[in-house]
Design a protein around this motif. Structure first.
Motif, PDB file in Angstrom:
ATOM      1  N   ASP A 179       0.912  -1.288  -0.043  1.00 31.40           N
ATOM      2  CA  ASP A 179      -0.072  -0.050  -0.010  1.00 31.40           C
ATOM      3  C   ASP A 179       0.797   1.175  -0.128  1.00 31.40           C
ATOM      4  O   ASP A 179       2.018   1.334   0.672  1.00 31.40           O
ATOM      5  CB  ASP A 179      -0.993   0.060   1.471  1.00 31.40           C
ATOM      6  N   SER A 180       0.331   2.125  -0.620  1.00 29.27           N
ATOM      7  CA  SER A 180       0.921   3.654  -0.581  1.00 29.27           C
ATOM      8  C   SER A 180      -0.039   4.738  -0.571  1.00 29.27           C
ATOM      9  O   SER A 180      -0.983   4.333  -1.200  1.00 29.27           O
ATOM     10  CB  SER A 180       2.381   3.550  -1.603  1.00 29.27           C
ATOM     11  N   LEU A 226      -4.794   6.329  -2.939  1.00 24.89           N
ATOM     12  CA  LEU A 226      -4.062   5.480  -2.401  1.00 24.89           C
ATOM     13  C   LEU A 226      -3.848   4.346  -3.468  1.00 24.89           C
ATOM     14  O   LEU A 226      -4.597   4.428  -4.477  1.00 24.89           O
ATOM     15  CB  LEU A 226      -4.897   4.686  -1.429  1.00 24.89           C
ATOM     16  N   SER A 227      -2.660   3.825  -3.459  1.00 27.71           N
ATOM     17  CA  SER A 227      -2.438   2.827  -4.354  1.00 27.71           C
ATOM     18  C   SER A 227      -2.150   1.447  -3.738  1.00 27.71           C
ATOM     19  O   SER A 227      -1.520   1.405  -2.714  1.00 27.71           O
ATOM     20  CB  SER A 227      -1.109   3.272  -5.430  1.00 27.71           C
ATOM     21  N   CYS A 228      -2.222   0.053  -4.493  1.00 27.90           N
ATOM     22  CA  CYS A 228      -1.934  -0.967  -3.760  1.00 27.90           C
ATOM     23  C   CYS A 228      -1.289  -1.889  -5.045  1.00 27.90           C
ATOM     24  O   CYS A 228      -1.972  -2.293  -5.910  1.00 27.90           O
ATOM     25  CB  CYS A 228      -3.168  -1.660  -3.506  1.00 27.90           C
ATOM     26  N   TRP A 263     -10.439  -2.417   0.004  1.00 27.82           N
ATOM     27  CA  TRP A 263      -9.740  -1.548   0.712  1.00 27.82           C
ATOM     28  C   TRP A 263     -10.651  -1.636   1.963  1.00 27.82           C
ATOM     29  O   TRP A 263     -11.774  -1.238   2.168  1.00 27.82           O
ATOM     30  CB  TRP A 263      -9.553  -0.070   0.296  1.00 27.82           C
ATOM     31  N   THR A 298      -2.244  -3.146 -10.075  1.00 34.35           N
ATOM     32  CA  THR A 298      -2.559  -2.018  -9.093  1.00 34.35           C
ATOM     33  C   THR A 298      -3.993  -1.732  -9.144  1.00 34.35           C
ATOM     34  O   THR A 298      -4.738  -1.285  -9.916  1.00 34.35           O
ATOM     35  CB  THR A 298      -1.652  -0.769  -9.549  1.00 34.35           C
ATOM     36  N   TYR A 301      -5.517   2.685   6.343  1.00 31.04           N
ATOM     37  CA  TYR A 301      -5.810   2.076   5.140  1.00 31.04           C
ATOM     38  C   TYR A 301      -5.095   0.808   4.589  1.00 31.04           C
ATOM     39  O   TYR A 301      -4.043   1.013   4.417  1.00 31.04           O
ATOM     40  CB  TYR A 301      -6.213   3.043   4.080  1.00 31.04           C
ATOM     41  N   TYR A 302      -5.909  -0.319   4.524  1.00 31.08           N
ATOM     42  CA  TYR A 302      -5.478  -1.786   4.114  1.00 31.08           C
ATOM     43  C   TYR A 302      -5.988  -2.115   2.848  1.00 31.08           C
ATOM     44  O   TYR A 302      -7.165  -2.093   2.793  1.00 31.08           O
ATOM     45  CB  TYR A 302      -5.469  -2.465   5.224  1.00 31.08           C
ATOM     46  N   CYS A 303      -4.956  -2.617   1.918  1.00 30.59           N
ATOM     47  CA  CYS A 303      -5.363  -3.233   0.748  1.00 30.59           C
ATOM     48  C   CYS A 303      -5.624  -4.733   0.901  1.00 30.59           C
ATOM     49  O   CYS A 303      -4.890  -5.140   1.751  1.00 30.59           O
ATOM     50  CB  CYS A 303      -4.212  -2.628  -0.429  1.00 30.59           C
ATOM     51  N   GLY A 321      -2.204  -5.848   2.649  1.00 26.26           N
ATOM     52  CA  GLY A 321      -1.011  -4.953   2.633  1.00 26.26           C
ATOM     53  C   GLY A 321      -0.766  -4.429   3.858  1.00 26.26           C
ATOM     54  O   GLY A 321      -1.181  -4.780   4.901  1.00 26.26           O
ATOM     55  N   THR A 324      -1.557   2.084   5.124  1.00 24.13           N
ATOM     56  CA  THR A 324      -0.857   3.430   4.821  1.00 24.13           C
ATOM     57  C   THR A 324      -1.788   4.353   5.825  1.00 24.13           C
ATOM     58  O   THR A 324      -2.988   4.256   5.596  1.00 24.13           O
ATOM     59  CB  THR A 324      -0.751   3.840   3.360  1.00 24.13           C
TER      60      THR A 324
END
Length: 127
Positions: A6-7, A20-22, A36, A78, A94-96, A118, A121
């Motif tokens: 995660d980012s 947010l990206s995963c 998410w 992604t 936040y978790y993917c 993930g 983040t």
């Protein structure tokens, strides 16, 4: 085996936006669902949004509907969560997550469906 990174978290004022990206690796994603979740301080982890990788159907928690958008890029493996009109109540880690399923049309909201997570983040929204 799937690895999720995660980012995109950060600090933002109320009314602002974050994406947010995963990034996923280690497996193809046919018939998976990606989701998410978030966990606020002192609260249990809760569902935010999910997407079915095959047909791109989506599902949202009522609290974020109309403000957040989940999407996916197959080539990049992604998943994104675009968060607009943020409010302080959106503050959380936040978790993917990935759910192997298979899911041909649906996108589950139950945490127990998700096997891979993930690292999380942090999103902080100030008033």
């Amino acid at each position: 085996q799937i690895q999720l990174v995660d980012s995109g978290g950060g600090s933002v004022q109320a009314g602002g936006s974050l994406r947010l990206s995963c990034a996923a690796s280690g497996h193809t994603f046919s018939n998976y669902a990606m989701g998410w979740f978030r966990q606020a301080p002192g609260q249990e982890r809760e569902f935010v949004a999910a997407i079915n990788w095959s047909v791109r159907s989506t599902r949202y928690a009522d609290s974020v509907k109309g403000r957040f958008t989940i999407s996916g890029d197959t080539a990049k493996k992604t998943v994104y969560l675009q968060m607009n009109s943020l409010v302080p109540e959106d503050t959380a880690v936040y978790y993917c997550a990935a759910a192997p399923g298979p899911y041909f049309r649906s996108s589950p909201s139950a945490e127990r469906e998700y096997n891979y997570w993930g690292q999380g983040t942090l999103v902080t929204v100030s008033s």
